[in-house]
Design an enzyme around this catalytic site. Structure first.
Site, short mmCIF file in Angstrom:
data_model
loop_
_atom_site.label_atom_id
_atom_site.label_comp_id
_atom_site.label_asym_id
_atom_site.label_seq_id
_atom_site.Cartn_x
_atom_site.Cartn_y
_atom_site.Cartn_z
N SER A 168 -32.20 -11.12 30.58
CA SER A 168 -32.93 -11.50 28.97
C SER A 168 -34.68 -11.26 29.08
CB SER A 168 -32.24 -12.41 28.78
OG SER A 168 -30.48 -12.55 29.04
N GLY A 169 -34.35 -12.15 29.80
CA GLY A 169 -36.43 -12.37 29.99
C GLY A 169 -36.69 -11.50 29.83
N GLU A 209 -35.47 -6.94 40.62
CA GLU A 209 -34.01 -7.62 40.87
C GLU A 209 -33.55 -7.41 41.61
OE1 GLU A 209 -32.49 -8.90 38.19
OE2 GLU A 209 -31.01 -9.29 40.31
N CYS A 256 -26.55 -13.25 31.38
CA CYS A 256 -26.64 -12.07 30.37
C CYS A 256 -25.73 -11.33 29.97
CB CYS A 256 -26.98 -12.39 29.00
SG CYS A 256 -26.47 -12.05 27.51
N CYS A 269 -22.45 -13.69 29.13
CA CYS A 269 -22.24 -13.65 27.27
C CYS A 269 -21.66 -12.69 27.21
CB CYS A 269 -23.81 -13.67 26.60
SG CYS A 269 -24.88 -14.72 27.71
N LYS A 315 -18.47 -12.12 28.91
CA LYS A 315 -17.10 -14.11 28.26
C LYS A 315 -16.28 -13.02 27.38
CE LYS A 315 -19.62 -16.03 26.05
NZ LYS A 315 -20.15 -17.27 25.81
N TYR A 321 -29.19 -0.78 30.70
CA TYR A 321 -31.00 -1.23 30.67
C TYR A 321 -31.92 -1.04 31.53
CZ TYR A 321 -29.75 -6.24 27.78
OH TYR A 321 -29.66 -6.68 26.81
N TYR A 341 -19.90 -25.68 27.51
CA TYR A 341 -19.24 -24.54 27.28
C TYR A 341 -18.64 -23.26 27.17
CZ TYR A 341 -23.74 -21.68 27.33
OH TYR A 341 -24.55 -20.58 27.81
N ILE A 342 -19.45 -23.44 28.68
CA ILE A 342 -18.62 -22.84 29.81
C ILE A 342 -17.44 -23.09 29.87
CG2 ILE A 342 -18.69 -21.70 31.39
CD1 ILE A 342 -22.24 -21.19 31.04
N GLU A 387 -14.81 -22.86 27.03
CA GLU A 387 -14.71 -21.18 26.88
C GLU A 387 -13.49 -20.80 27.87
OE1 GLU A 387 -18.94 -19.83 24.68
OE2 GLU A 387 -18.54 -19.60 26.77
N ARG A 401 -16.67 -35.29 34.21
CA ARG A 401 -16.96 -36.66 34.87
C ARG A 401 -17.00 -37.49 33.91
NH1 ARG A 401 -22.61 -35.79 37.28
NH2 ARG A 401 -22.33 -35.09 35.43
N ALA A 405 -23.47 -21.61 19.66
CA ALA A 405 -21.75 -21.64 19.41
C ALA A 405 -21.32 -22.02 20.69
CB ALA A 405 -21.61 -20.11 18.82
N HIS A 445 -14.60 -14.97 -2.74
CA HIS A 445 -13.19 -15.27 -3.30
C HIS A 445 -12.32 -13.84 -2.88
CE1 HIS A 445 -10.24 -17.78 -3.63
NE2 HIS A 445 -9.78 -17.13 -4.48
N GLU A 494 -16.34 -18.84 2.03
CA GLU A 494 -17.17 -19.94 0.02
C GLU A 494 -16.90 -21.64 0.39
OE1 GLU A 494 -13.65 -19.65 -2.48
OE2 GLU A 494 -12.71 -18.76 -1.13
P1 FAD Z 1 -30.93 -14.03 33.71
O1 FAD Z 1 -30.21 -13.55 32.41
O2 FAD Z 1 -30.02 -15.19 34.57
O3 FAD Z 1 -32.05 -13.40 34.68
C1 FAD Z 1 -32.42 -13.61 36.45
C2 FAD Z 1 -32.64 -12.32 37.13
O4 FAD Z 1 -33.70 -12.77 37.61
C3 FAD Z 1 -31.25 -12.27 37.79
O5 FAD Z 1 -30.30 -10.91 36.93
C4 FAD Z 1 -30.82 -12.43 39.17
O6 FAD Z 1 -30.11 -11.40 39.49
C5 FAD Z 1 -32.83 -11.88 39.23
N1 FAD Z 1 -32.87 -13.24 40.29
C6 FAD Z 1 -32.69 -14.04 40.08
N2 FAD Z 1 -33.81 -14.50 41.83
C7 FAD Z 1 -34.79 -13.57 41.83
C8 FAD Z 1 -35.88 -13.21 43.17
N3 FAD Z 1 -36.23 -14.38 44.07
N4 FAD Z 1 -35.69 -11.39 43.37
C9 FAD Z 1 -35.22 -11.04 42.44
N5 FAD Z 1 -34.18 -11.18 41.22
C10 FAD Z 1 -34.01 -12.44 41.02
N6 FAD Z 1 -26.10 -16.82 26.53
C11 FAD Z 1 -26.11 -17.07 25.01
O7 FAD Z 1 -27.33 -17.02 24.27
N7 FAD Z 1 -24.48 -16.85 25.03
C12 FAD Z 1 -23.03 -17.07 25.21
O8 FAD Z 1 -22.55 -17.02 24.48
C13 FAD Z 1 -23.88 -17.75 27.17
N8 FAD Z 1 -22.69 -17.00 27.62
C14 FAD Z 1 -23.03 -17.95 29.16
C15 FAD Z 1 -21.53 -17.73 29.85
C16 FAD Z 1 -21.48 -17.90 30.95
C17 FAD Z 1 -20.57 -17.52 32.14
C18 FAD Z 1 -23.04 -17.80 31.61
C19 FAD Z 1 -23.52 -17.60 32.96
C20 FAD Z 1 -24.29 -17.95 30.79
C21 FAD Z 1 -24.01 -17.56 29.02
N9 FAD Z 1 -25.41 -17.66 28.90
C22 FAD Z 1 -25.04 -17.11 27.54
C23 FAD Z 1 -26.41 -17.72 29.11
C24 FAD Z 1 -27.68 -16.30 29.34
O9 FAD Z 1 -26.61 -15.96 30.18
C25 FAD Z 1 -28.71 -16.93 30.07
O10 FAD Z 1 -29.20 -17.85 28.99
C26 FAD Z 1 -29.80 -15.65 29.76
O11 FAD Z 1 -28.83 -14.92 30.97
C27 FAD Z 1 -31.04 -16.28 30.57
O12 FAD Z 1 -31.92 -14.83 30.75
P2 FAD Z 1 -33.17 -15.16 32.41
O13 FAD Z 1 -33.41 -13.79 31.87
O14 FAD Z 1 -33.97 -16.17 31.97
O15 FAD Z 1 -32.04 -15.26 33.39
#
Ligand code: FAD
Length: 448
Positions: free
Chosen positions: A15-16, A35, A43, A48, A51, A99, A178-179, A182, A199, A342, A437, A442
């Site tokens: 995502s980031g 990657e 996500c 997300c 799920k 993507y 939350y996970i 869910e 725990r 949520a 309504h 509401e």
């Molecule tokens: P990520 O999306 O985790 O991306 C990191 C990427 O880096 C991965 O693709 C990984 O393969 C890659 N990577 C790691 N190390 C290396 C490396 N050394 N070299 C190359 N690539 C590498 N958030 C919500 O807002 N709503 C939700 O409903 C929600 N549900 C979730 C459900 C589950 C089951 C899980 C596990 C998470 C959920 N999240 C949810 C959280 C959300 O997925 C994360 O907060 C979000 O993806 C974080 O984004 P990011 O960019 O930090 O990391």
């Protein structure tokens, strides 16, 4: 000619990372992203998105049941896990393609390899090649934690759960966040017997007490079992392939699958951050300043790896802020105030702002308004599940400082209401708005 191969090297296309890479490239930077798994990140690939699709799939169990009370003749329905699994995985493939295409369209080079840091401007790829960049952005996310106990290897995490061969008849889910909640709802609706083992003695720490108590009560009423104060001792694989989960001070539980949803730790191990003097906190998260810069001037970090708020929209905002600050000539910080969140449980819950306990501690003088109601649809369906909405206000100013709800569509409703909370509106502003309504939402403008 630049002295570096790239202006920006992003590690992690989640995502980031994707947002930062795309926007930096749009600002004119030469960008590559490494990657190690699949473009899209947690996500899109195993968080997300899949799920939420399972949550939709699970909800049909109740909808089909309720439909009869609304006059529909519903034949005996059977759930087929492989059909849903394959459809969800196909959707994940589609999004992975989108993507990848977005990055391609912005001229971002995608390197499908693991990357580690060798120095302030140097990255080593799994193939052995090294590249240099003016800036490195670490966006590697987090990784599921598994308790350190004998037999833990027999369990799975959210990484594997979307690929299960068959639906388990009995599943133990470890965790109270939350996970865990869910997936408890998802598997229960699919017909598995679910035992949630935690725990501590509470679920969903951080959410409002009354709201999480309501979820616990409804989940128990539906038949989900809970074991509290039950740390894992060991997991034993039995002759027939089933698992026996032993916990301290509790009878063991037999199951066909064990899912660990016991938290996610920043994925910094083995990343070589020490080679560039990047400081970590006690949890292994990269310490960054307000502009996402680490203790190394050329290395930044966004998303779960910084362990600020582990949510997709936050990681995206941090990625955007990084790109605008470093390459867009428009430095800005992410505003972490009033982030809505949520839990897509059955029923779902959502909240924004302070919980009642937090508000009492921080502000003291507050007013609390609640609406405890049975949604119209549930009444006709004969479903004994009550919704609960809760508004916390500053007693002096009347400002709404927290809004929490559980009930059908709570996350959809809360997202809209969060705008009002973020804007600092008062309870009077809510009350002055005419009700729509009949709706559940509401209740927000009719609270006593
Ligand atoms: P990520 O999306 O985790 O991306 C990191 C990427 O880096 C991965 O693709 C990984 O393969 C890659 N990577 C790691 N190390 C290396 C490396 N050394 N070299 C190359 N690539 C590498 N958030 C919500 O807002 N709503 C939700 O409903 C929600 N549900 C979730 C459900 C589950 C089951 C899980 C596990 C998470 C959920 N999240 C949810 C959280 C959300 O997925 C994360 O907060 C979000 O993806 C974080 O984004 P990011 O960019 O930090 O990391």
């Amino acid at each position: 000619m630049s002295e570096y191969d790239y202006d920006l090297f992003v590690i992690g296309a989640g995502s980031g990372g994707v947002r930062a890479a795309r926007v930096s490239a749009a600002h004119g930077a030469k960008v590559a992203v490494a990657e190690e798994h699949r473009v899209g990140g947690t996500c899109v690939i195993r968080g997300c998105v899949p799920k939420k699709l399972l949550v939709y799939g699970a909800h049909f169990a109740e909808d089909l049941q309720d439909a009869k009370r609304f006059g529909w003749e519903v034949p005996d329905c059977k759930f087929d896990w492989p059909t849903l699994r394959e459809n969800v995985l196909a959707e994940v493939d589609r999004l992975n393609g989108l993507y990848t295409q977005t990055l391609d369209n912005h001229g971002v080079e995608i390197i499908q390899e693991r990357a580690t840091i060798e120095g302030p401007h140097q990255v080593r790829l799994a193939s052995g090649r090294t590249v240099t960049a003016k800036y490195i952005l670490v966006a590697v996310g987090a990784w599921p934690m598994v308790p350190d106990c004998e037999g833990a290897e027999f369990g799975i995490t959210s990484n594997e759960v979307f690929h299960l061969e068959a639906l388990p008849k009995r599943i133990v889910i470890a965790g109270g966040g939350y996970i865990a909640n869910e997936f408890a709802g998802i598997f229960h609706e699919f017909g598995s017997h679910v035992t949630l083992v935690n725990r501590s003695d509470q679920i969903l720490r951080g959410y409002d007490m009354q709201i999480r108590d309501r979820l616990l009560q409804i989940s128990m009423m539906k038949g989900i079992e809970f074991r509290f104060n039950a740390p894992f001792e060991k997991v034993v694989k039995q002759g027939d392939g089933s698992l026996l989960v032993h916990m301290k001070g509790q009878e063991p539980v037999e199951c066909d699958a064990l899912l660990f949803a016991t938290g996610r730790r920043p994925k910094t191990e083995g990343l070589g951050l020490e080679n560039a003097g990047v400081e970590l906190d006690g949890q292994g998260a990269i310490r960054v300043d307000d502009y996402n810069r680490s203790s190394c001037q050329s290395i930044y970090a966004v998303g779960d790896v910084t362990n600020r708020v582990q949510l997709t929209p936050v990681a995206i905002r941090e990625g955007q802020a990084f790109a605008d600050t470093v390459f867009g000539g428009n430095p800005h910080k992410v505003d972490y105030g009033s982030i809505p969140s949520a839990v897509f449980s059955h029923p779902p819950l959502a909240g924004v702002g302070m919980t009642e306990a937090e508000a009492r501690n921080k502000i003291g003088s507050i007013s609390v308004h609640t609406s405890d109601f049975r949604p119209m649809k549930n009444v006709l369906a004969g479903r004994n599940e009550r919704g609960l909405y809760k508004m916390i206000c500053n007693a002096e100013t009347g400002k709404v400082i927290g809004l929490h709800m559980i009930g059908p569509d709570a996350p959809e409703i809360l997202q809209a209401a969060a705008v009002a909370v973020k804007a600092g509106l008062t309870k009077q502003d809510f009350d002055d708005t005419v009700a729509l309504h009949p709706s559940m939402a509401e209740e927000l403008v009719l609270m006593k």
